[in-house]
Design an enzyme around this catalytic site. Structure first.
Site, PDB file in Angstrom:
ATOM      1  N   LYS A 107      62.900  35.221 101.855  1.00 33.35           N
ATOM      2  CA  LYS A 107      63.736  34.844 102.992  1.00 33.35           C
ATOM      3  C   LYS A 107      63.504  33.377 103.338  1.00 33.35           C
ATOM      4  O   LYS A 107      62.631  32.714 102.792  1.00 33.35           O
ATOM      5  CB  LYS A 107      63.408  35.715 104.213  1.00 33.35           C
ATOM      6  CG  LYS A 107      63.520  37.223 103.969  1.00 33.35           C
ATOM      7  CD  LYS A 107      64.927  37.677 103.634  1.00 33.35           C
ATOM      8  CE  LYS A 107      64.963  39.162 103.295  1.00 33.35           C
ATOM      9  NZ  LYS A 107      66.304  39.582 102.795  1.00 33.35           N
ATOM     10  N   SER A 150      70.493  38.945  98.809  1.00 35.73           N
ATOM     11  CA  SER A 150      70.215  38.491 100.171  1.00 35.73           C
ATOM     12  C   SER A 150      70.086  36.980 100.308  1.00 35.73           C
ATOM     13  O   SER A 150      70.204  36.438 101.400  1.00 35.73           O
ATOM     14  CB  SER A 150      68.952  39.162 100.719  1.00 35.73           C
ATOM     15  OG  SER A 150      67.805  38.660 100.076  1.00 35.73           O
TER      16      SER A 150
END
Length: 247
Positions: A116, A55
């Protein structure tokens, strides 16, 4: 010959045996104190972190290891190793991330750490249109850059993710990845991957980020379960409360 020390061989053996006895209480106490010291360090100072997914490609690859600082944004239940404390909105010495910061949000329902990048702060309006962030009504600048050759191994999917597998002049296999550079309002700039056209996460209706939360996205925009993705799709289900940021 008499024993001039006044101690028989039996007494000597008994004394040696007593000296060799292990103080198990002291051993367990020392082990417990060491374990507590490690847990305290991981909860309040820094903790090793392992990258489990794609990710955050191309900046963080599967298998990468890094150290997460626990103190920049203050402390909450999410800071504690293994998240042993009950969830809550409280924070001590609370701070707010900046645009472009990489953070460790904890999933809203599971004790699972994500990794993130912060793309919207408390009070911001954010939307995503055709893969481009619209922040407070203005598109966040994106610039196409030359393709990047990343290491290829079993931990780094290439053709499975739609990228091209190439062989260099040295005979090594590399993953050819299309790169776009994104620059936030504060000047933070980083590479992202957004290669798949018309994928569901490329569009996100505008929302207002609450005063106690941030909006986060992965750098690999095609394969990131982040604030754009619902909880049912393994995502974070919207803005992440600051109390859920673990470092």
């Amino acid at each position: 010959m008499s024993n001039t020390t006044g101690m028989s061989n039996t007494d000597t053996a008994k004394s040696a045996s007593e000296d060799e006895k292990v103080n198990w209480f002291a051993e367990f106490r020392g082990l417990a104190l060491m374990l507590l010291a490690v847990l305290a360090f991981h909860s309040f100072v820094a903790k090793p972190f392992f990258i489990p997914s794609t990710s955050m490609m191309p900046n963080l690859l599967v298998g990468d290891r890094l150290i997460v600082s626990k103190y920049p944004y203050g402390y909450s239940w999410a800071s504690i190793t293994f998240h042993l404390l009950p969830r809550g909105k409280w924070r001590l010495f609370g701070g707010t991330p900046e645009y472009g910061d990489i953070v460790i949000p904890v999933h809203p329902e599971r004790s699972e750490d994500y990794i993130k990048r912060v793309v919207a702060l408390p009070g911001d309006r954010i939307a995503v249109k055709d893969g481009q962030i619209i922040l407070n009504g203005k598109p966040v600048p994106q610039k196409v850059e030359p393709d990047l050759l990343l290491p290829y191994d079993i931990n780094s999917p290439c053709t499975e993710a739609g990228f091209e597998l190439v062989t260099t002049a040295e005979g090594k296999q590399k993953c050819k990845v299309p790169i776009t550079r994104e620059t936030m309002p504060n000047g933070a700039s980083y590479s992202i991957i957004d290669a798949l056209p018309d994928q569901p996460l490329d569009n996100y209706d505008e929302i207002l980020v609450p005063d106690d939360a941030v909006f986060v996205m992965g750098d690999n925009r095609d394969y990131s379960a982040d604030s754009r993705a619902s909880i049912a799709r393994q995502g974070l289900g919207g803005p992440v409360p600051l109390a859920n940021i673990g470092g």
